[in-house]
Design a protein around this motif. Structure first.
Motif, PDB file in Angstrom:
ATOM      1  N   UNK A  84       0.935  -1.101  -0.049  1.00 33.25           N
ATOM      2  CA  UNK A  84      -0.048   0.080   0.113  1.00 33.25           C
ATOM      3  C   UNK A  84       0.886   1.345  -0.035  1.00 33.25           C
ATOM      4  N   UNK A  85       2.016   1.407   0.790  1.00 37.38           N
ATOM      5  CA  UNK A  85       2.713   2.616   0.867  1.00 37.38           C
ATOM      6  C   UNK A  85       3.433   2.672  -0.639  1.00 37.38           C
ATOM      7  N   UNK A  86       3.962   1.542  -1.338  1.00 36.23           N
ATOM      8  CA  UNK A  86       4.350   1.848  -2.870  1.00 36.23           C
ATOM      9  C   UNK A  86       3.330   2.314  -3.659  1.00 36.23           C
ATOM     10  N   UNK A  87       2.082   1.708  -3.524  1.00 36.39           N
ATOM     11  CA  UNK A  87       1.070   2.403  -4.329  1.00 36.39           C
ATOM     12  C   UNK A  87       0.760   3.794  -3.952  1.00 36.39           C
ATOM     13  N   UNK A  88       0.656   4.162  -2.953  1.00 36.64           N
ATOM     14  CA  UNK A  88       0.443   5.635  -2.487  1.00 36.64           C
ATOM     15  C   UNK A  88       1.542   6.325  -3.118  1.00 36.64           C
ATOM     16  N   UNK A  89       2.673   5.989  -3.062  1.00 36.74           N
ATOM     17  CA  UNK A  89       3.954   6.867  -3.925  1.00 36.74           C
ATOM     18  C   UNK A  89       3.602   7.138  -5.114  1.00 36.74           C
ATOM     19  N   UNK A  90       3.140   5.715  -5.876  1.00 42.50           N
ATOM     20  CA  UNK A  90       2.745   6.053  -7.346  1.00 42.50           C
ATOM     21  C   UNK A  90       1.621   6.766  -7.599  1.00 42.50           C
ATOM     22  N   UNK A  91       0.699   6.938  -6.725  1.00 40.88           N
ATOM     23  CA  UNK A  91      -0.259   7.929  -6.849  1.00 40.88           C
ATOM     24  C   UNK A  91       0.110   9.447  -6.920  1.00 40.88           C
ATOM     25  N   UNK A  92       1.176   9.529  -6.038  1.00 37.87           N
ATOM     26  CA  UNK A  92       1.901  10.946  -6.015  1.00 37.87           C
ATOM     27  C   UNK A  92       2.646  11.058  -7.374  1.00 37.87           C
ATOM     28  N   UNK A  93       3.408  10.100  -7.998  1.00 35.74           N
ATOM     29  CA  UNK A  93       3.859  10.283  -9.357  1.00 35.74           C
ATOM     30  C   UNK A  93       2.954  10.508 -10.406  1.00 35.74           C
ATOM     31  N   UNK A  94       2.082   9.914 -10.538  1.00 35.01           N
ATOM     32  CA  UNK A  94       0.775  10.057 -11.426  1.00 35.01           C
ATOM     33  C   UNK A  94       0.327  11.236 -11.372  1.00 35.01           C
TER      34      UNK A  94
END
Length: 672
Positions: free
Chosen positions: A368-378
């Motif tokens: 979930x932490x990695x997914x949240x980080x990718x939301x920031x990138x998107x």
């Protein structure tokens, strides 16, 4: 009953005659008249026996002639002069009733064939095999060896003229000795393609003089040549760190026997800076052409490197097979590679109108932490992203609660059902913290979405997500969150990430490194420093891992069930339902015991399956054990799910897997 015992209890008629003659000889001592009478009886019985043999053969011949005439064939000579050995025997008992001269020649036993069974010539022959084929004609399942020759047996059940069932079968013997020899030579001469790579070439030659570099590389060349020489194959070095080796199948079996001793031999070589050399070997077999076998070898090499290197992987058209892989992963990623990956991922995000992000099933804080980080990138690319997560089966509930409390993430977390409805041909799917399609949160999305990006740190398993647009797969990384941190430094350079995203990523790193105590390298602390600079509070992160009193007691209950097994492995198999997070914590806690090299916790779930959580300090390869149970993971943390099995059966399966792992490890050490 043993067939040899049957043979003793049912001896040849000639044995009876010899016994009777012996009795007649003994009787002559007491009475000549009695001896003469017994001798006459022997002669009469022997004559009757020979007459019975003649009559049986004549009746069988007449029966055959009737069958042949019934089918508008020629005469009995057709069978007698058949160009193959032919025999007629009873179904079940396999007693021989009739044969032609060619069969008599291969048996070299003359008239005594009449008294024999098929098993007397073809050991282990099943005289019921035609019945199992519903009366059809066919080929006996395995070739039969008689007198140093190999025969294929074709057979059919003899049909009665009146249609009544028959108890006889006709067997045709085809001499296929030369065919078998040709097949064996062809199989033994089949080429096997092998690609060999020096895992840590850059690290070996970094910071050393040219003379030392030449010395190290020449030692590696010598080791490889000494290993490959006895197999009489073709070995060529086609790059500074790669070799191609083509050998025959018969020689390849020697590699399997020695468990690729070159892997251990390579550890003897080290550069001046103390870096030891390691190899990865990819082998391609069972291809339709040499080109396909080379492709298999390249895939196998990629698999070996993705699993951390220092191992051999065999790829055929059906599956992978692994050898070695006990060493820790070699860190190969560089900031240049991270920047290239960030640019590629940023470009594909710009071209995608919709982005979905998902982790693995039973998602944890790293996923979930990695997914949240990718939301920031998107979002930095002006796009919206959604995270696919099953709230009912997650281990990251504290992190979800934190996200739910933020208005910024009000509509970001969606259910698997919503994701399946939203997905279309223009969607980009980013998969984090897993590379196995069957472990993904929603495996069906992988079939619906044509463009997929993978960010993962686990060792690659035999099944992995194929045809990806971007693949950042680094087994040397501590966590998927660490990899996402490196990407964010290039994807959002002018804009710091928010505190919420930073704490989510830091929680993922903290989870997979066990509080920065396991598998935490220099890049891990650089990522943590980056997140700390973005506002992440370590105290707040640690609060996410606090347990309730009931969870603490449940963990201690699991630990109390632990039993110490071989080679410092501790197994705790509990017959009560437990939480996945608590079971993982219990496995981590067991590592704190002196002498424990690895811990395995197995627990029952609500759906009747058994989940297994495995941890080690690095001395034991938990992934190798997990794969024996149908699971996977990394060197220090792995897991598996066993369905339709009781906890007792699961515990035994775990013990067998651990035993098999250490036995294979011992064999490899003996070979080296």
């Amino acid at each position: 009953m043993d067939k040899r015992l049957i043979k003793i209890l049912e001896p040849s008629f000639m044995v009876y005659f010899l016994c009777l003659l012996l009795f007649a000889a003994v009787s002559s001592i007491f009475s000549i008249g009695l001896a003469v009478a017994e001798l006459l009886a022997c002669i009469v019985l022997f004559a009757y026996y020979k007459f019975s043999q003649y009559r049986t053969r004549r009746e069988t011949g007449q029966y055959l002639e009737t069958l042949i005439d019934h089918t508008q064939g020629s005469t009995r000579d057709v069978m007698m002069n058949f160009p193959m050995p032919v025999v007629i025997a009873t179904i079940g008992a396999g007693r021989i009733l009739w044969w032609n001269e060619l069969f008599e020649d291969i048996m070299r036993t003359g008239d005594s064939v009449m008294e024999q069974r098929m098993t007397d010539f073809a050991h282990g022959f099943d005289a019921n095999w035609l019945l199992e084929m519903d009366g059809a004609k066919g080929v006996y399942p395995t070739p039969v060896n008689v007198g140093g020759r190999v025969y294929e047996i074709y057979g059919s059940i003899v049909s009665q003229p009146d249609g009544t069932p028959s108890t006889l079968m006709t067997l045709y013997w085809h001499d296929c000795t030369e065919d078998q020899d040709c097949r064996r030579r062809l199989e033994e001469g089949n080429p096997v393609a092998t690609v060999i790579s020096i895992d840590n070439y850059e690290e070996l030659v970094k910071g050393i003089t040219d003379s030392e570099k030449s010395k190290v590389l020449s030692q590696i060349d010598q080791k490889v040549n000494e290993w490959a020489g006895p197999m009489h194959g073709l070995l060529r070095k086609y790059d500074r760190d790669k070799y191609i080796f083509v050998l025959e199948e018969k020689e390849f079996s020697r590699l399997l026997e020695e468990k690729f001793s070159i892997l251990e031999a390579m550890h003897e070589i080290a550069s001046e800076n103390g870096i030891g050399a390691t190899l990865s070997i990819g082998i391609g077999r069972d291809g339709d052409s040499l080109e396909q076998k080379y492709e298999f070898a390249q895939l196998a090499l990629e698999m070996a490197l993705a699993r951390g290197g220092d191992q051999a992987v065999i790829k055929n058209r059906f599956a992978f097979e692994f050898f070695g892989g006990a060493s820790k992963e070699v860190e190969k990623r560089t900031k240049v590679k991270s920047r290239v990956m960030a640019n590629a991922l940023g470009q594909i995000i710009r071209d995608s109108p919709q982005v979905l992000i998902m982790g693995h099933k039973n998602s944890d804080m790293d996923a979930l932490g990695a997914a949240v980080g990718m939301v920031c990138a998107v979002r930095s690319r002006g796009k919206e992203a959604r995270i696919v997560i099953d709230r009912a089966k997650t281990l990251a509930q504290p992190l979800i609660d934190k996200l739910d409390a933020s208005e910024e993430y009000a509509n970001v977390l969606i259910t698997p059902e919503m994701a399946l409805n939203l997905a279309d041909s223009n969607t980009l799917l980013i998969v984090v913290d897993t590379n196995r399609p069957d472990f993904a949160e929603v495996p069906e999305l992988l079939q619906l979405v044509p463009r997929v990006a993978v960010i993962d740190h686990h060792r690659r398993a035999a099944s992995y997500i194929e045809r990806v647009a971007v693949n950042m797969h680094e087994p040397s990384a501590s966590s998927a969150s660490e990899l996402v941190c490196e990407l964010l430094q290039y994807m959002v350079p002018d804009k710091k990430i928010g505190r919420l995203e930073a704490e989510c990523l830091l929680a993922g790193i903290y989870l997979d490194t066990k509080g920065f105590s396991i598998k935490a390298g220099t890049r891990t602390f650089e990522a943590a420093a980056y997140l700390r600079g973005a506002g992440a509070d370590m105290v707040d992160v640690k609060r996410l891992f606090l347990n309730s009193f009931s969870a603490y007691m449940e963990r201690e209950r699991i630990i109390s069930c632990a039993k110490q097994e071989m080679n410092g492995i501790v197994i705790a198999a509990v017959d009560f339902e437990a939480g996945r997070a608590v079971a993982a914590q219990a496995a981590d806690e067991l590592l704190n015991i002196i002498g424990v090299q690895g811990s395995i916790v197995a627990f029952q779930t609500t759906d009747g399956s058994v989940n297994v959580s495995m941890r080690s300090m690095g001395a034991v390869n938990m992934q190798a054990i997990a794969e024996r149970l149908g699971g996977g993971g990394s060197l220090t943390a792995s897991g598996a799910q066993m369905k339709d099995i009781t906890i007792g059966e699961a515990e035994q399966a775990i013990r067998d897997a651990v035993k098999d792992y250490f036995e294979q490890l011992s064999q490899e050490e003996e070979k080296s």
